[in-house]
Scaffold this active site. Structure first.
Site, PDB file in Angstrom:
ATOM      1  N   PHE A   1      -0.169 113.733 -13.563  1.00  0.00           N
ATOM      2  CA  PHE A   1      -0.377 112.984 -14.516  1.00  0.00           C
ATOM      3  C   PHE A   1      -0.167 113.745 -16.039  1.00  0.00           C
ATOM      4  O   PHE A   1      -0.857 114.877 -16.066  1.00  0.00           O
ATOM      5  CB  PHE A   1      -1.726 112.332 -14.934  1.00  0.00           C
ATOM      6  CG  PHE A   1      -1.830 111.054 -13.987  1.00  0.00           C
ATOM      7  CD1 PHE A   1      -1.461 109.692 -14.359  1.00  0.00           C
ATOM      8  CD2 PHE A   1      -2.226 111.196 -12.661  1.00  0.00           C
ATOM      9  CE1 PHE A   1      -1.887 108.723 -13.630  1.00  0.00           C
ATOM     10  CE2 PHE A   1      -2.141 110.001 -11.821  1.00  0.00           C
ATOM     11  CZ  PHE A   1      -2.081 108.767 -12.419  1.00  0.00           C
ATOM     12  N   ASP A   2       0.617 113.275 -16.947  1.00  0.00           N
ATOM     13  CA  ASP A   2       0.522 113.993 -18.411  1.00  0.00           C
ATOM     14  C   ASP A   2      -0.671 113.368 -19.018  1.00  0.00           C
ATOM     15  O   ASP A   2      -1.373 112.557 -18.519  1.00  0.00           O
ATOM     16  CB  ASP A   2       1.668 113.110 -19.269  1.00  0.00           C
ATOM     17  CG  ASP A   2       1.786 113.800 -20.562  1.00  0.00           C
ATOM     18  OD1 ASP A   2       1.464 114.911 -20.937  1.00  0.00           O
ATOM     19  OD2 ASP A   2       1.899 112.820 -21.204  1.00  0.00           O
TER      20      ASP A   2
END
Length: 216
Positions: free
Chosen positions: A8-9
């Site tokens: 995940f960013d």
């Protein structure tokens, strides 16, 4: 298909960090007598800082380092906490972890900041790895951060992995490592056309759409 691990960013994907980032940019630019509207600084959300600030100081490495230092002066004390979680994200991370997914954070933000933010929002327990850029070192761009995250997890990047992000930088970093990337639009920091042009394997409008995609 069940993706594992899922990377995940942070900004624009897990947190709405616009206020803190933009205020820090304005603070940094004001030190150089540069005024900029909040709307004009929205593109700062996502890309590496030096890339974004270079438009104000083209070719001036010394000033670039100075303005980045001023940004971190504000952000490290105040801006870091001027953020909120997107609706449904904490619950999605919990469900993914409970369903046996390995979750990792991969952000262009300095790793020390990323750790503090994840701790602040009580999300640490869901992540096996928190990978960010180095304040000093060679790990400065998103492809390098993602490679480091894979190395930390002890996995070989492949299409069995998945990146989730909101900007072309996430898609391009994933592609550079042989990983597909889902683009999210709920953060309002990116246009669909940008994600499509970068080669996102899928694009979702809402956190509910992302939940359906990841949890089936």
């Amino acid at each position: 298909m069940r993706f594992n691990p899922i990377f995940f960013d942070l900004d624009g994907t897990i947190t709405d960090s616009a206020q803190g980032i933009i205020c820090a940019v304005q603070y940094a630019l004001e030190a150089f007598n540069i005024s900029a509207s909040k709307e004009s600084l929205i593109p700062f959300i996502g890309p590496p800082l030096r890339d974004s600030f270079s438009q104000f100081f083209p070719g001036d490495t010394e000033k670039l380092e100075q303005v980045v230092a001023k940004y971190r002066e504000y952000y490290g004390e105040q801006g870091i906490f001027e953020a909120r979680l997107y609706d449904g994200i904490a619950d999605l991370l919990r469900q993914l972890a409970e369903n046996g997914h390995i979750l990792a954070l991969a952000t262009s933000k300095p790793e020390s900041f990323a750790v503090r933010i994840i701790e602040h929002f009580d999300l640490t327990r869901y992540f096996t790895c928190i990978a960010g850029a180095q304040l000093k070192g060679t790990r400065t761009d998103k492809p390098a951060v993602l490679r480091y995250a894979c190395q930390t997890l002890g996995i070989t990047p492949s299409e069995a992995c998945l990146m989730v992000g909101d900007r072309k930088y996430d898609v391009e970093a994933a592609s550079a490592n042989g990983i597909p990337c889902v683009g999210v639009l709920y953060g309002h920091t990116c246009e669909r056309e940008e994600l499509e042009a970068a080669g996102a394997c899928d694009i979702v409008e809402t956190d509910e759409d992302l939940e359906c995609l990841l949890l089936g």
